[in-house]
Design a protein around this motif. Structure first.
Motif, PDB file in Angstrom:
ATOM      1  N   ILE A   1       0.940  -1.633   0.430  1.00  0.00           N
ATOM      2  CA  ILE A   1      -0.064   0.103   0.184  1.00  0.00           C
ATOM      3  C   ILE A   1       0.684   0.829  -0.130  1.00  0.00           C
ATOM      4  O   ILE A   1       1.793   1.313   0.136  1.00  0.00           O
ATOM      5  CB  ILE A   1      -1.115   0.348   0.931  1.00  0.00           C
ATOM      6  CG1 ILE A   1       0.156  -0.240   2.582  1.00  0.00           C
ATOM      7  CG2 ILE A   1      -1.731  -1.119   0.903  1.00  0.00           C
ATOM      8  CD1 ILE A   1      -1.371  -0.076   3.638  1.00  0.00           C
ATOM      9  N   ALA A   2      -0.144   2.517   0.302  1.00  0.00           N
ATOM     10  CA  ALA A   2       1.160   3.817  -0.613  1.00  0.00           C
ATOM     11  C   ALA A   2       1.234   3.796   1.037  1.00  0.00           C
ATOM     12  O   ALA A   2       0.535   3.486   1.782  1.00  0.00           O
ATOM     13  CB  ALA A   2      -0.125   4.686  -1.221  1.00  0.00           C
ATOM     14  N   THR A   3       1.790   5.013   1.099  1.00  0.00           N
ATOM     15  CA  THR A   3       2.643   5.719   2.259  1.00  0.00           C
ATOM     16  C   THR A   3       3.222   7.594   1.469  1.00  0.00           C
ATOM     17  O   THR A   3       3.458   7.933   0.003  1.00  0.00           O
ATOM     18  CB  THR A   3       4.233   5.070   2.816  1.00  0.00           C
ATOM     19  OG1 THR A   3       4.033   6.017   3.841  1.00  0.00           O
ATOM     20  CG2 THR A   3       5.278   5.017   2.182  1.00  0.00           C
ATOM     21  N   ASN A   4       3.766   8.116   2.996  1.00  0.00           N
ATOM     22  CA  ASN A   4       4.002   9.605   2.223  1.00  0.00           C
ATOM     23  C   ASN A   4       5.269   9.435   2.878  1.00  0.00           C
ATOM     24  O   ASN A   4       6.226   9.065   3.400  1.00  0.00           O
ATOM     25  CB  ASN A   4       3.731  10.695   2.625  1.00  0.00           C
ATOM     26  CG  ASN A   4       1.603  10.570   2.469  1.00  0.00           C
ATOM     27  OD1 ASN A   4       1.783  10.391   1.044  1.00  0.00           O
ATOM     28  ND2 ASN A   4       0.572  11.221   3.568  1.00  0.00           N
ATOM     29  N   ILE A   5       5.966  10.301   2.183  1.00  0.00           N
ATOM     30  CA  ILE A   5       7.271  10.209   2.686  1.00  0.00           C
ATOM     31  C   ILE A   5       8.034  11.806   1.574  1.00  0.00           C
ATOM     32  O   ILE A   5       7.490  12.741   1.522  1.00  0.00           O
ATOM     33  CB  ILE A   5       8.127   9.703   1.945  1.00  0.00           C
ATOM     34  CG1 ILE A   5       8.616   8.573   1.496  1.00  0.00           C
ATOM     35  CG2 ILE A   5       9.936  10.745   1.438  1.00  0.00           C
ATOM     36  CD1 ILE A   5       9.203   7.562   0.272  1.00  0.00           C
ATOM     37  N   LYS A   6       8.889  12.331   2.976  1.00  0.00           N
ATOM     38  CA  LYS A   6       9.309  14.105   3.190  1.00  0.00           C
ATOM     39  C   LYS A   6      11.007  13.492   3.100  1.00  0.00           C
ATOM     40  O   LYS A   6      11.573  13.488   4.371  1.00  0.00           O
ATOM     41  CB  LYS A   6       8.959  14.893   4.722  1.00  0.00           C
ATOM     42  CG  LYS A   6       9.022  15.722   4.577  1.00  0.00           C
ATOM     43  CD  LYS A   6       8.732  16.987   5.665  1.00  0.00           C
ATOM     44  CE  LYS A   6       9.205  18.186   5.577  1.00  0.00           C
ATOM     45  NZ  LYS A   6       8.544  18.855   6.793  1.00  0.00           N
ATOM     46  N   THR A   7      11.528  14.171   2.536  1.00  0.00           N
ATOM     47  CA  THR A   7      13.492  13.565   2.690  1.00  0.00           C
ATOM     48  C   THR A   7      13.512  14.772   3.377  1.00  0.00           C
ATOM     49  O   THR A   7      12.993  16.171   3.552  1.00  0.00           O
ATOM     50  CB  THR A   7      13.789  14.350   1.744  1.00  0.00           C
ATOM     51  OG1 THR A   7      13.548  15.830   0.717  1.00  0.00           O
ATOM     52  CG2 THR A   7      13.427  13.170   0.042  1.00  0.00           C
ATOM     53  N   LEU A   8      14.373  14.260   4.122  1.00  0.00           N
ATOM     54  CA  LEU A   8      15.225  15.552   5.490  1.00  0.00           C
ATOM     55  C   LEU A   8      16.445  15.495   5.941  1.00  0.00           C
ATOM     56  O   LEU A   8      16.749  14.397   5.347  1.00  0.00           O
ATOM     57  CB  LEU A   8      14.237  15.248   7.051  1.00  0.00           C
ATOM     58  CG  LEU A   8      13.178  15.585   6.892  1.00  0.00           C
ATOM     59  CD1 LEU A   8      12.309  14.894   8.335  1.00  0.00           C
ATOM     60  CD2 LEU A   8      13.559  17.642   6.992  1.00  0.00           C
TER      61      LEU A   8
END
Length: 424
Positions: free
Chosen positions: A295-302
């Motif tokens: 399933i989908a997920t959200n990502i934020k690069t840091l």
């Protein structure tokens, strides 16, 4: 020019050995300029960028002996010039890490403006800010596209330096420059990447007095001279993530050997959120996506220890194939969505707004002619091709060869249908 031909051969299975880290070995090599004694570095990957750095060191006067099996002996008994070779510098941005050691040892460095992947501006202003804080004079020679950095009459002098952004390159350069600066240097808001810790470990073996590497405050007490060392490079965490995603996107099962789980925690966490089985084992990381409902997920690069920007594009390729809508927010480099157009050629249907990519997911990708717009995007195109229907041609693969050792051999060893073809 060469290209890669990629076809969907089904799930990938087997074991893959991770090489030494590209982003660690380049500053390790540059650090050898700090001493006239021999330095030995083991676990060096056979990469285009490593060859460029070898050329850089030889230009400055160092002798580089390569045993052909990942072991380098570097001796910079004399520095012949402090001027960076323009052709080599413009090929690779990481050339700038030679500035700190040359400034520390010789009191001067002249460096053309760097090149590398076109994923963002990545200015060296933080590097120069650090040099100025150590008492150096910086002349930005725009006409000749170079910077000239000269230590003060009494050499470099330690100071407290606050970085506006935890830049890896700036942290490395200031760290090396300050090893022989008078007094104490404190680097605040320093980068915390494993590659910084690896460099500090090598520098300490050479006689430096560094504490706090891996935290946001690094303290360096200057020493009069640096000596030789023997050091092994850490495993490449981005290559680790790439092969973890190769298992995920092909719905395969791979044991990623010589991997350090502590260096890839965000990647492990996000793959688990998507439903991939990930386990830490004695000799690496086991990844299983067989018969999983992903399933989908959200990502934020840091910055580290957050989700690495270098794995954003390969992870996005994977997210196009899972059910549900995903969002990927890029906060580190402003131009790191160039691969989106290439994925869309393959049917991904991704849209971008305000540095956020919206991925509808659940797509059946189809083969196409695409480009490796940068190093990690090239890996993403190959991953997408392994999951796509039909044949995918990836051009401009010199980007990939800058950062992945034995790329084709490792993938074909897992059952991938991947061929390198030379073009006229």
């Amino acid at each position: 020019m060469a290209k890669l031909i990629v076809e969907n051969g089904g799930p990938l299975y087997g074991e893959v050995q991770i090489s030494g880290a590209k982003n660690a070995v380049l500053p390790l090599m540059a650090a050898t300029l700090l001493t006239e004694e021999k330095c030995v570095i083991d676990g060096v990957p056979d990469l285009a960028d490593v060859k460029v750095m070898k050329g850089m060191l030889e230009n400055f006067g160092a002798t580089v002996v390569d045993d052909g099996n990942g072991l380098l002996e570097i001796t910079a008994s004399q520095i012949r010039t402090v001027n960076g070779d323009r052709k080599l510098v413009t090929e690779m941005r990481a050339s700038t890490v030679a500035m700190g050691p040359l400034l520390a040892r010789c009191g001067k460095v002249v460096m053309p403006l760097p090149g590398g992947c076109a994923i963002g501006k990545r200015p060296i202003d933080l590097h120069l800010k650090g040099f100025r804080a150590l008492g150096a004079t910086v002349i930005e020679d725009d006409e000749n596209e170079q910077v000239i950095v000269t230590a003060g009459p009494k050499g470099l002098v330690g100071d407290a330096i606050y970085l506006d952004f935890p830049s890896v390159g700036a942290t490395e350069n200031i760290l090396m420059a300050s090893t022989m600066a008078a007094g104490t240097t404190i680097i605040e808001n320093a980068a915390k990447e494993p590659e910084i810790v690896d460099l500090a470990n090598q520098l300490n073996k050479m006689g430096a007095k560094i504490k706090g590497a891996g935290t946001d405050t690094i303290r360096v007490t200057g020493v009069e001279r640096m000596g030789g060392s023997i050091h092994s490079v850490i495993p490449d965490r981005i290559e680790t993530g790439t092969f973890m995603l190769a298992a995920a996107i092909t719905r395969g099962e791979i044991l990623v050997k010589n991997a350090l789980p502590g260096h890839v925690r965000p990647i492990i966490a996000k793959l688990k959120e998507c439903g991939v089985e990930v386990e830490t084992v004695d000799d690496g990381i086991y990844v299983n996506a067989r018969d999983k409902e992903l399933i989908a997920t959200n990502i934020k690069t840091l910055p580290y220890p957050g989700f690495p920007t270098d794995i954003q594009s390969p992870f996005m390729a994977f997210l196009t194939t899972v059910k549900g809508k995903s969002e990927v927010k890029e906060t580190v480099f402003e131009n790191r969505f160039m691969h989106v157009n290439e994925l869309n050629r393959m049917g991904a249907d991704i849209t971008i707004e305000n540095r956020i990519a919206y991925i509808p997911g659940g797509k059946t990708l189809h083969g196409a002619k695409v480009r490796a717009t940068d190093l990690r995007a090239g890996a993403a195109m190959v991953l997408a091709g392994l999951a796509a229907e039909g044949k995918t041609e990836v051009s401009e693969i010199y980007h990939i060869e800058r950062g992945y050792e034995k790329f084709v051999e490792k993938f074909t060893g897992l059952g991938a249908l991947l061929t390198r073809v030379d073009e006229d």
